[in-house]
Scaffold this motif. Structure first.
Motif, mmCIF file in Angstrom:
data_model
loop_
_atom_site.group_PDB
_atom_site.id
_atom_site.type_symbol
_atom_site.label_atom_id
_atom_site.label_comp_id
_atom_site.label_asym_id
_atom_site.label_seq_id
_atom_site.Cartn_x
_atom_site.Cartn_y
_atom_site.Cartn_z
ATOM 1 N N CYS A 200 0.848 -1.183 0.000
ATOM 2 C CA CYS A 200 0.000 0.000 0.000
ATOM 3 C C CYS A 200 0.889 1.240 0.000
ATOM 4 N N HIS B 118 0.240 4.067 0.978
ATOM 5 C CA HIS B 118 -0.002 4.964 2.118
ATOM 6 C C HIS B 118 0.545 4.387 3.417
ATOM 7 N N CYS B 119 0.130 3.156 3.765
ATOM 8 C CA CYS B 119 0.514 2.611 5.075
ATOM 9 C C CYS B 119 1.588 1.536 4.963
ATOM 10 N N VAL C 47 1.316 -1.633 4.076
ATOM 11 C CA VAL C 47 0.926 -3.014 4.332
ATOM 12 C C VAL C 47 0.994 -3.802 3.025
ATOM 13 N N CYS D 22 -4.397 -0.167 -0.040
ATOM 14 C CA CYS D 22 -5.101 -1.286 0.575
ATOM 15 C C CYS D 22 -6.592 -1.005 0.684
ATOM 16 N N HIS E 190 -7.327 4.896 2.086
ATOM 17 C CA HIS E 190 -5.927 5.249 1.871
ATOM 18 C C HIS E 190 -5.712 5.797 0.469
HETATM 19 ZN ZN LIG Z 1 -2.994 1.287 3.398
#
Ligand SMILES: [Zn+2]
Length: 83
Positions: A49, A51-52, A54, A71, A75
């Motif tokens: 992802c 953004h985060c 994962v 994800c 996001h």
């Molecule tokens: Zn994410």
């Protein structure tokens, strides 16, 4: 005369009020479509992802217009985080 002026103001207010405008048009925001699973029976690519960070199967990601993968649509809206 004043009555019509007030009526016109109400109509203008209703027309320009963003909260009411969304309801009147009755157009819910379309959720972003996931990428179509065009790959044949293979092990699915694991992607990150934007953004985060994962890891998740590529088929479960949400793609934006710049080729970033996310994800979730939350996001996607938050955008990539590259600190
Ligand atoms: Zn994410």
């Amino acid at each position: 005369m004043l009555k019509y002026l007030l009526l016109a103001l109400v109509v203008i207010w209703l027309f320009y009020s963003p909260a009411l405008r969304g309801k009147l048009k009755g157009k819910p925001p379309a959720p972003p479509k996931p990428a179509p699973a065009s790959t044949p029976k293979q092990a699915e690519n694991m992607v990150q992802c934007a953004h985060c960070g994962v890891h998740l199967p590529e088929g479960d990601t949400v793609k934006d217009g710049h080729g970033h993968l996310y994800c979730s649509s939350a996001h996607l809206q938050a955008g990539p985080s590259q600190a």
